[in-house]
Structure formats: structure tokens, C-alpha cells
Design an enzyme around this catalytic site. Structure first.
Site, PDB file in Angstrom:
ATOM      1  CE  LYS A 148       0.369  -5.509   5.806  1.00 21.80           C
ATOM      2  NZ  LYS A 148      -0.684  -6.188   6.578  1.00 21.80           N
ATOM      3  CE  LYS A 200       0.432  -2.578  13.757  1.00 19.25           C
ATOM      4  NZ  LYS A 200       0.285  -3.872  13.056  1.00 19.25           N
TER       5      LYS A 200
END
Length: 312
Positions: free
Chosen positions: A197, A89
Site C-alpha cells: 500500500k 476476508k
């Protein structure tokens, strides 16, 4: 959560049991009812229809390193075991590109042979993204996930990186799952691959259709789910004709609990394609307090009213 991820330390999910098994409805609390409706469609698909036929028995997964300090990276990686790739991240609010560079460098030092991809969650502007990715390219990135917001921004970053000769591929995430037209990013030539997703796209079958129509390589990811939600991601990864990248389905390592004694966690860098037996004892242990339970039930009723599905 064991560490802060996506700005949260506590994750909530609503589980639904149907004739085909368990489904998970877990849109983040700030999402509108309209934005949450595909998540419910996905849960209903899992619980009432089950999943399409799998074409593979195991799914390669990446580890995930949140926007932690450099001295925490090794401990985070240790929880994932031997994985073929790591997602790092970056662009966390309040942090600088120098901190991102240091975090990625530490991952590369610890795992010299692993694939590394970074995820900015649209946290940079175009100039910062291009400049930072130019520097990060020295670590040998597989790709950069959603470096900036919007399809126009992605195209601008991708174009400038190509002009500079920087070999970093651009992956679209939010520009697929949050767009009213998830195929626009492919038509606009704004990305090299897409991150998908199942839940935000309305379920496994719908996500498989989107990948086929987009015509771009796909990486299957999760949204910080319990094993029930991870099972849906595994079903999607197992149903795709091609799976060129390790998937972001190892996020249970970031959680301090689960709803099953047989958690879907990686073994040797891969997840088995299998069902998940939900534990009544764990459901009771992690049950939400009454006011949160009622909040979710009220939300469920509202969102269900937006779906064209039969009431059971």
C-alpha cells in the site's frame, strides 16, 4: 461503510490540496503518530510532487468480500461488477474456520472462473492457518494474505504447507508495511509475494523502490480510501514494471459516500489511470463534526513534526 470492514462502519480521512493536486492522510485512528508519519509523507508526495510516470493505462482489480454471512456474499459481489479476482476476508474475531470455508465456497460457486485470495489480517495462529488453508486450497486459491502475525509465523506456515504439498502461496501484508525493515520478509524467505500500500510505505516512489529491492511479485492494495487515496494506489500500480495480479483497489464499493462525483470504481474489472476532481459540495456534505476535525488537525500537526519535509 455499507458493511463492517476491518471492524469499522465509519471511515475518516483528511484531504490535503497542494500545487500538484490532492493527497489523502488517513491512517486509522488507533495508529501512533510514528506509524502515521509515512501516510502523511505519501499525502505530501501526492499533493506537492504528483506521481511518477505511468507504464499502463488501466489497472485490473479484485472484488472484496468482508467477513459477512454466506447469504450476504452475492449482494456484496454484485456491487463490484465483473472482476477477475475476489479477496475474501477470513479469521474474523468471533467467527470459526467453518464460516470462512462456507464464505469462500459461496464465492467459488457464484464465480467459478475468478481468482480467489483470502486475507486473514494475521488473525490465525500457525496451526489454525495451516489446517484451514489446507481445506481452503480445494477452492483453488491464488494466495493467502498474512495468515498469521510476524515474519517467523509466515515462514512457519509457508514451510508446513510446502511439506504437506498444499499449493497455496503466502503473501505478506502487515509484515511489510508494519515492519521497520519492509524488506526483511523477502530476505527471510517468508513469503511468495508481497501486498503493498502506498500510504503506509511513505508514498508511490518509496513503494516502487521497495518492490524492486524485494524481488518478489507485488499486489497493490488500498486501506479503505476515498477516491483521492485510491488514486495514489492506482498511481503505484501504474508505475510498477510488472503487475502479475489483480489489485485490491476496488474498495470504494464498500463505501456509502465519496469526495468526488467521478469515483474511481472498476469498469469491466479495471480502473482507469486518471486524476480525480474533488467536489466542494461533497466535502461539505461529509465534513467531520468540529471535534473530529480538530482531532485530525492536531494529529496532522504532531505527525508533520516527525517528517523531514519543508513547511508550506
Amino acid at each position: 461503510m455499507r458493511v463492517k470492514f476491518r471492524g469499522i462502519l465509519h471511515r475518516e480521512a483528511l484531504l490535503i490540496e497542494g500545487p500538484a493536486g490532492w493527497g489523502e492522510f488517513a491512517p486509522f485512528p488507533e495508529y501512533s503518530d510514528a506509524e502515521a508519519s509515512p501516510w502523511l509523507a505519501s499525502a505530501v508526495e501526492a499533493a506537492w510532487q504528483g506521481y511518477p510516470e505511468a507504464v499502463r493505462k488501466s489497472i485490473p482489480v479484485n472484488g472484496t468480500v468482508p467477513a459477512v454471512a454466506v447469504d450476504q456474499v452475492e449482494g456484496v459481489l454484485a456491487r463490484f461488477g465483473n472482476v477477475p479476482a475476489v479477496k475474501v476476508k477470513v479469521a474474523e474475531a468471533g467467527q470459526s474456520p467453518l464460516q470462512d470455508l462456507a464464505r469462500v465456497a459461496e464465492v467459488r460457486r457464484l464465480l467459478p472462473d475468478a481468482g480467489i485470495r483470502v486475507d486473514a489480517n494475521a488473525g490465525w495462529d500457525v496451526r489454525t492457518a495451516v489446517d484451514t488453508l489446507t481445506l481452503l486450497a480445494e477452492a483453488g486459491l491464488e494466495y493467502a494474505e498474512q495468515p498469521v502475525a510476524g515474519i517467523d509465523g509466515l515462514r512457519a506456515v509457508r514451510t508446513e504447507l510446502r511439506r504437506r504439498g498444499v499449493p497455496v502461496l503466502i503473501a505478506a501484508d502487515e509484515s511489510v508495511r508494519k515492519e521497520s525493515d519492509p524488506l526483511k520478509v523477502a530476505r527471510e524467505d517468508a513469503a511468495d509475494l508481497i501486498v503493498i500500500k502506498a500510504a503506509p510505505l511513505g508514498g508511490v516512489r518509496r513503494a516502487v523502490e521497495i518492490v524492486a529491492q524485494a524481488g518478489l511479485p507485488a499486489v497493490v492494495s488500498s486501506a479503505i480510501d476515498t477516491s483521492v487515496g485510491i488514486r495514489t494506489g492506482v498511481a503505484l500500480a501504474a508505475a510498477l514494471p510488472e503487475l502479475p495480479y489483480a489489485c485490491g483497489l476496488g474498495t470504494l464499493s464498500l463505501m456509502a459516500g465519496d469526495v468526488t462525483e467521478e469515483s474511481l470504481v472498476p469498469d469491466g474489472g479495471a480502473l482507469a489511470v486518471r486524476d480525480v476532481p474533488v467536489s466542494e459540495e461533497l466535502l461539505e456534505r461529509f465534513a467531520a463534526p468540529p471535534e473530529r476535525r480538530q482531532w485530525w488537525l492536531d494529529r496532522l500537526e504532531r505527525v508533520h513534526g516527525l517528517l523531514a519535509v519543508p513547511r508550506h
